[in-house]
Design a protein around this motif. Structure first.
Motif: not given
Length: 143
Positions: A1-5, A7-11, A13-19, A75-81
């Motif tokens: 399971x991924x840590x909170x840090x 998940x925040x890194x994935x978040x 990256x996902x936000x940057x890619x989405x924009x 898609x990038x493997x983030x856990x939870x919401x």
């Protein structure tokens, strides 16, 4: 399971890619047409068009980017919401003072003239160099 840090890194990256993808797809749709885009892009932009009928362009863009962000996060493997990422417009811009605007530098002072009238040295040197080329050319021609 991924840590909170993680998940925040994935978040982020996902936000940057989405924009980036949203801006790219919007531009490509204007240049090449809607049908030239991949199926994923077409579905997101169709949702964007539907949102435009109900809200302003900025709000519709942000809502579409948030949908893309949630999809990319999973898609990038983030856990939870997906964690809440502040929108770019609400983030304060810190002035660090390290960035300067592109400006022409101030003119450098001219060196003091040597003698009563200083002559430019480069044109004089070029004249002598050209004379050598002319001499060789004339000598070759009159042989």
């Amino acid at each position: 399971m991924a840590t909170k840090a993680a998940d925040m890194l994935i978040a982020r990256r996902a936000d940057t890619r989405a924009r980036a993808d949203f801006a790219t797809w919007k531009m490509l749709a204007k240049l090449n047409g809607f049908s030239a885009l991949p199926a994923e892009a077409q579905s997101f932009l169709e949702g964007y068009r539907q949102l435009l009928a109900r809200m302003t362009e900025a709000d519709a863009s942000e809502a579409t980017i948030q949908l893309m962000y949630k999809s990319y996060y999973a898609e990038m493997g983030g856990s939870g919401t997906p964690p809440e990422i502040p929108t770019r417009a609400s983030e304060p811009v810190a002035d660090t003072g390290t960035v300067t605007a592109f400006r022409r530098p101030p003119p450098r002072p001219k060196p003091a003239a040597s003698g009563p009238v200083a002559k430019p040295r480069l044109p004089v040197a070029l004249i002598f160099a050209c004379l050598a080329v002319v001499y060789v050319g004339i000598r070759y021609y009159w042989r």
